[in-house]
Design a protein around this motif. Structure first.
Motif, PDB file in Angstrom:
ATOM      1  N   VAL A   1       0.834  -1.210   0.000  1.00  0.00           N
ATOM      2  CA  VAL A   1       0.000   0.000   0.000  1.00  0.00           C
ATOM      3  C   VAL A   1       0.866   1.256   0.000  1.00  0.00           C
ATOM      4  CG1 VAL A   1      -1.658   1.323   1.374  1.00  0.00           C
ATOM      5  CG2 VAL A   1      -1.994  -1.124   1.063  1.00  0.00           C
ATOM      6  N   VAL A   2       1.876   1.285   0.845  1.00  0.00           N
ATOM      7  CA  VAL A   2       2.759   2.455   0.896  1.00  0.00           C
ATOM      8  C   VAL A   2       3.499   2.621  -0.429  1.00  0.00           C
ATOM      9  CG1 VAL A   2       4.820   3.423   2.009  1.00  0.00           C
ATOM     10  CG2 VAL A   2       2.984   2.457   3.387  1.00  0.00           C
ATOM     11  N   GLY A   3       3.940   1.518  -1.018  1.00  0.00           N
ATOM     12  CA  GLY A   3       4.601   1.590  -2.324  1.00  0.00           C
ATOM     13  C   GLY A   3       3.677   2.127  -3.397  1.00  0.00           C
ATOM     14  N   GLY A   4       2.416   1.694  -3.383  1.00  0.00           N
ATOM     15  CA  GLY A   4       1.441   2.201  -4.356  1.00  0.00           C
ATOM     16  C   GLY A   4       1.178   3.682  -4.174  1.00  0.00           C
ATOM     17  N   LEU A   5       1.060   4.126  -2.925  1.00  0.00           N
ATOM     18  CA  LEU A   5       0.837   5.555  -2.666  1.00  0.00           C
ATOM     19  C   LEU A   5       2.036   6.402  -3.085  1.00  0.00           C
ATOM     20  CD1 LEU A   5      -0.945   5.451   0.800  1.00  0.00           C
ATOM     21  CD2 LEU A   5      -1.957   6.008  -1.407  1.00  0.00           C
ATOM     22  N   LEU A   6       3.241   5.907  -2.790  1.00  0.00           N
ATOM     23  CA  LEU A   6       4.435   6.641  -3.220  1.00  0.00           C
ATOM     24  C   LEU A   6       4.571   6.639  -4.741  1.00  0.00           C
ATOM     25  CD1 LEU A   6       7.048   5.546  -0.531  1.00  0.00           C
ATOM     26  CD2 LEU A   6       5.873   7.753  -0.750  1.00  0.00           C
ATOM     27  N   GLY A   7       4.166   5.550  -5.377  1.00  0.00           N
ATOM     28  CA  GLY A   7       4.169   5.508  -6.844  1.00  0.00           C
ATOM     29  C   GLY A   7       3.205   6.518  -7.437  1.00  0.00           C
ATOM     30  N   PHE A   8       2.022   6.654  -6.834  1.00  0.00           N
ATOM     31  CA  PHE A   8       1.064   7.650  -7.319  1.00  0.00           C
ATOM     32  C   PHE A   8       1.578   9.065  -7.091  1.00  0.00           C
ATOM     33  CE2 PHE A   8      -2.492  10.546  -6.504  1.00  0.00           C
ATOM     34  CZ  PHE A   8      -3.091  10.513  -7.751  1.00  0.00           C
ATOM     35  N   LEU A   9       2.173   9.291  -5.930  1.00  0.00           N
ATOM     36  CA  LEU A   9       2.725  10.612  -5.628  1.00  0.00           C
ATOM     37  C   LEU A   9       3.856  10.964  -6.602  1.00  0.00           C
ATOM     38  CD1 LEU A   9       2.579  13.005  -3.660  1.00  0.00           C
ATOM     39  CD2 LEU A   9       4.319  11.842  -2.287  1.00  0.00           C
ATOM     40  N   GLY A  10       4.714  10.001  -6.899  1.00  0.00           N
ATOM     41  CA  GLY A  10       5.782  10.225  -7.881  1.00  0.00           C
ATOM     42  C   GLY A  10       5.226  10.513  -9.257  1.00  0.00           C
TER      43      GLY A  10
ATOM     44  N   TYR B   1       1.258   3.112 -14.534  1.00  0.00           N
ATOM     45  CA  TYR B   1       2.661   2.709 -14.474  1.00  0.00           C
ATOM     46  C   TYR B   1       3.282   3.038 -13.115  1.00  0.00           C
ATOM     47  CZ  TYR B   1       2.079   2.328 -19.499  1.00  0.00           C
ATOM     48  OH  TYR B   1       1.628   1.980 -20.728  1.00  0.00           O
ATOM     49  N   GLY B   2       2.988   4.204 -12.581  1.00  0.00           N
ATOM     50  CA  GLY B   2       3.590   4.636 -11.318  1.00  0.00           C
ATOM     51  C   GLY B   2       3.159   3.776 -10.141  1.00  0.00           C
ATOM     52  N   ILE B   3       1.869   3.478 -10.055  1.00  0.00           N
ATOM     53  CA  ILE B   3       1.369   2.655  -8.947  1.00  0.00           C
ATOM     54  C   ILE B   3       1.911   1.235  -9.064  1.00  0.00           C
ATOM     55  CG2 ILE B   3      -0.707   1.635  -7.942  1.00  0.00           C
ATOM     56  CD1 ILE B   3      -2.146   4.265  -8.567  1.00  0.00           C
ATOM     57  N   THR B   4       1.937   0.706 -10.279  1.00  0.00           N
ATOM     58  CA  THR B   4       2.475  -0.643 -10.481  1.00  0.00           C
ATOM     59  C   THR B   4       3.938  -0.714 -10.076  1.00  0.00           C
ATOM     60  OG1 THR B   4       0.940  -0.972 -12.316  1.00  0.00           O
ATOM     61  CG2 THR B   4       2.818  -2.476 -12.172  1.00  0.00           C
ATOM     62  N   PHE B   5       4.724   0.275 -10.485  1.00  0.00           N
ATOM     63  CA  PHE B   5       6.139   0.311 -10.118  1.00  0.00           C
ATOM     64  C   PHE B   5       6.300   0.466  -8.600  1.00  0.00           C
ATOM     65  CE2 PHE B   5      10.115   2.695  -9.446  1.00  0.00           C
ATOM     66  CZ  PHE B   5      11.009   1.764  -9.945  1.00  0.00           C
ATOM     67  N   GLY B   6       5.484   1.314  -7.978  1.00  0.00           N
ATOM     68  CA  GLY B   6       5.562   1.515  -6.531  1.00  0.00           C
ATOM     69  C   GLY B   6       5.214   0.259  -5.749  1.00  0.00           C
TER      70      GLY B   6
END
Length: 132
Positions: free
Chosen positions: A52-61, A87-92
């Motif tokens: 979840v944190v990775g997905g949120l950071l991916g969206f923020l990026g 792409y950002g959420i998947t990568f995060g």
């Protein structure tokens, strides 16, 4: 002799009652000694939290990267953010999973083996509880 007064009628009699005995009066249950077992104890990370944190950071990026460049007037900013968020959420989430797995492997190296005894004890009945 006189008739009993209402106070004398309300007194409890000394005869044994049909009510069940309290839990303290019941004989204690015998507990069989358990054989010691070896158990492994470790602190393991919660992998879903990393996802979840990775997905949120991916969206923020993605939001930051999209806002750095001018948006196409025909498409719009919100559409670009939504598209690149895929792409950002998947990568995060992928980076969060990798970090969680690495920390999980690291915590398994710090695991300790301890002796434990398994013991089962029935709880004492609560007053007013139905017995089965």
């Amino acid at each position: 002799m006189s008739d009993p007064t209402p106070n004398e009628q309300a007194r409890p009699s000394a005869a044994p009652s049909a009510q069940p005995q309290p839990a303290a009066a019941q004989p204690p249950q015998q507990v069989q000694p358990a054989q010691p077992e070896q158990v492994t104890v470790r602190r393991a990370p919660k992998i879903p939290a990393f996802l979840v944190v990775g997905g949120l950071l991916g969206f923020l990026g993605t939001l930051i990267a999209t806002s750095l460049f001018p948006a196409d007037e025909e498409v719009g900013f919100a559409t670009l953010v939504a598209y690149f968020s895929l792409y950002g959420i998947t990568f995060g989430v992928l980076v969060g999973a990798i970090v969680g797995i690495v920390l999980d492997r690291r915590s398994s190296k710090r695991a300790r083996t301890l002796q434990a005894e398994r013991e089962t004890v029935d709880p004492a009945p609560i007053e007013g509880e139905l017995e089965q």
